[in-house]
Write an enzyme that holds these catalytic residues in place. Sequence first.
Site, PDB file in Angstrom:
ATOM      1  N   HIS A  93      -7.818  -4.336   0.791  1.00 21.78           N
ATOM      2  CA  HIS A  93      -6.733  -5.160   0.275  1.00 21.78           C
ATOM      3  C   HIS A  93      -5.447  -4.343   0.243  1.00 21.78           C
ATOM      4  O   HIS A  93      -5.411  -3.260  -0.327  1.00 21.78           O
ATOM      5  CB  HIS A  93      -7.087  -5.649  -1.132  1.00 21.78           C
ATOM      6  N   ALA A 130      -0.675  -7.594  -6.103  1.00 22.56           N
ATOM      7  CA  ALA A 130      -1.145  -6.253  -5.751  1.00 22.56           C
ATOM      8  C   ALA A 130      -0.048  -5.350  -5.214  1.00 22.56           C
ATOM      9  O   ALA A 130      -0.209  -4.131  -5.183  1.00 22.56           O
ATOM     10  CB  ALA A 130      -2.270  -6.352  -4.718  1.00 22.56           C
TER      11      ALA A 130
END
Length: 184
Positions: free
Chosen positions: A114, A148
Amino acid sequence: PPRLTPLPHSPQANNHPASRGWVELRSSRFTDPPLFAGPYLRDANDSRPLQWAMRQVRRIAGLEPMAQVVQEEILPGKHAVSDAQLFDAIACGPAQFRTLGRPACDRSELPVNHLAGTARLGDPSDPRAVVDRYLRVIGVHGLRVADASVMPAPPSGNTHATCVMIGERAAQFIIDERRSRRRS
């Protein structure tokens, strides 16, 4: 009806890559796509954990009782044995797909991990900081980043729970800011 059998699947990811990319604005117009550089595997050390993991998966797949379930390795295939062949499979995607008319080095399989850390969190006086400690985009009124991208580095696990907490924290910042304005 045909009987379906489960297919063991074992994705591998390097959770702590050394290679670093960047994202930046192309212009001040929101319709212009951003500039992006994701230099996956530029650091030679990034592929070594993946090669090790692929070899471990193969070893485990050959042990009983797993060996009874696994009929064959589909990707990258048992032909990929050397470091160079495994690196090619990691960096360019499965060679089998290249015969289907895809480019010689199809990077569509990357990244497995990710992405995180593209919007540096820091003090407004830091020229590299994108958001302040309240997740407000520096220099842009009314805009926050709550995902994120404000993480300094990707976590070792999935980013979902961390992103939920960042979102909850951003919501609390907004609530607190509105309450503070009402009192003033």
